[in-house]
Scaffold this motif. Sequence first.
Motif, PDB file in Angstrom:
ATOM      1  N   UNK A   1       0.842  -1.196   0.000  1.00 15.36           N
ATOM      2  CA  UNK A   1       0.000   0.000   0.000  1.00 15.36           C
ATOM      3  C   UNK A   1       0.878   1.248   0.000  1.00 15.36           C
ATOM      4  N   UNK A   2       0.384   2.252  -0.635  1.00 15.77           N
ATOM      5  CA  UNK A   2       1.143   3.499  -0.768  1.00 15.77           C
ATOM      6  C   UNK A   2       1.495   4.113   0.579  1.00 15.77           C
ATOM      7  N   UNK A   3       0.655   3.919   1.576  1.00 10.51           N
ATOM      8  CA  UNK A   3       0.936   4.529   2.882  1.00 10.51           C
ATOM      9  C   UNK A   3       2.207   3.989   3.512  1.00 10.51           C
ATOM     10  N   UNK A   4       2.583   2.782   3.181  1.00 12.55           N
ATOM     11  CA  UNK A   4       3.805   2.228   3.774  1.00 12.55           C
ATOM     12  C   UNK A   4       5.042   2.983   3.299  1.00 12.55           C
ATOM     13  N   UNK A   5       4.915   3.740   2.210  1.00 10.14           N
ATOM     14  CA  UNK A   5       6.037   4.509   1.666  1.00 10.14           C
ATOM     15  C   UNK A   5       5.893   6.004   1.901  1.00 10.14           C
ATOM     16  N   UNK A   6       4.777   6.428   2.464  1.00 15.62           N
ATOM     17  CA  UNK A   6       4.503   7.860   2.635  1.00 15.62           C
ATOM     18  C   UNK A   6       5.390   8.469   3.720  1.00 15.62           C
ATOM     19  N   UNK A   7       5.662   9.751   3.575  1.00 14.28           N
ATOM     20  CA  UNK A   7       6.476  10.469   4.565  1.00 14.28           C
ATOM     21  C   UNK A   7       5.702  10.656   5.864  1.00 14.28           C
ATOM     22  N   UNK A   8       6.431  10.901   6.939  1.00 10.60           N
ATOM     23  CA  UNK A   8       5.803  11.139   8.238  1.00 10.60           C
ATOM     24  C   UNK A   8       4.870  12.337   8.194  1.00 10.60           C
ATOM     25  N   UNK A   9       5.245  13.363   7.432  1.00  2.25           N
ATOM     26  CA  UNK A   9       4.381  14.538   7.380  1.00  2.25           C
ATOM     27  C   UNK A   9       3.038  14.201   6.721  1.00  2.25           C
ATOM     28  N   UNK A  10       3.052  13.365   5.697  1.00  2.76           N
ATOM     29  CA  UNK A  10       1.792  12.951   5.081  1.00  2.76           C
ATOM     30  C   UNK A  10       1.002  12.038   6.016  1.00  2.76           C
ATOM     31  N   UNK A  11       1.696  11.144   6.692  1.00  2.00           N
ATOM     32  CA  UNK A  11       1.019  10.226   7.615  1.00  2.00           C
ATOM     33  C   UNK A  11       0.435  10.942   8.830  1.00  2.00           C
ATOM     34  N   UNK A  12       0.893  12.159   9.061  1.00  2.00           N
ATOM     35  CA  UNK A  12       0.367  12.964  10.168  1.00  2.00           C
ATOM     36  C   UNK A  12      -0.808  13.838   9.732  1.00  2.00           C
ATOM     37  N   UNK A  13      -1.088  13.851   8.452  1.00  2.00           N
ATOM     38  CA  UNK A  13      -2.145  14.690   7.882  1.00  2.00           C
ATOM     39  C   UNK A  13      -3.446  13.884   7.807  1.00  2.00           C
TER      40      UNK A  13
END
Length: 95
Positions: free
Chosen positions: A1-13
């Motif tokens: 899944x794309x979220x496993x590669x997403x940056x911390x800033x995106x995962x915090x949004x």
Amino acid sequence: AALSWASESLLSDREFVLAAVKRNGSAFQHVNASWQRDAEIVLTAAEQKAEMLRYAAEELRQCRDFVLSLVQRNGAALAYAPGRLRHDREVVLAA
């Protein structure tokens, strides 16, 4: 899944995470713990993929009203609900 590669800033949004699980409910298994307590995000993910309920925070999994709302949208989620809720007549009938 794309979220496993997403940056911390995106995962915090929150809006980014919500959009990601709307596109792919399975992405929920990669979200930060804080989002596992967010009822809207959990509901969005588990509506598509019932097994995502297992990644939800314990307080949501144990919440009768939350699980009732979820099984009304995706009856398969009953399989991932706590035992006491699988014995709840209203919850089972709603699934």
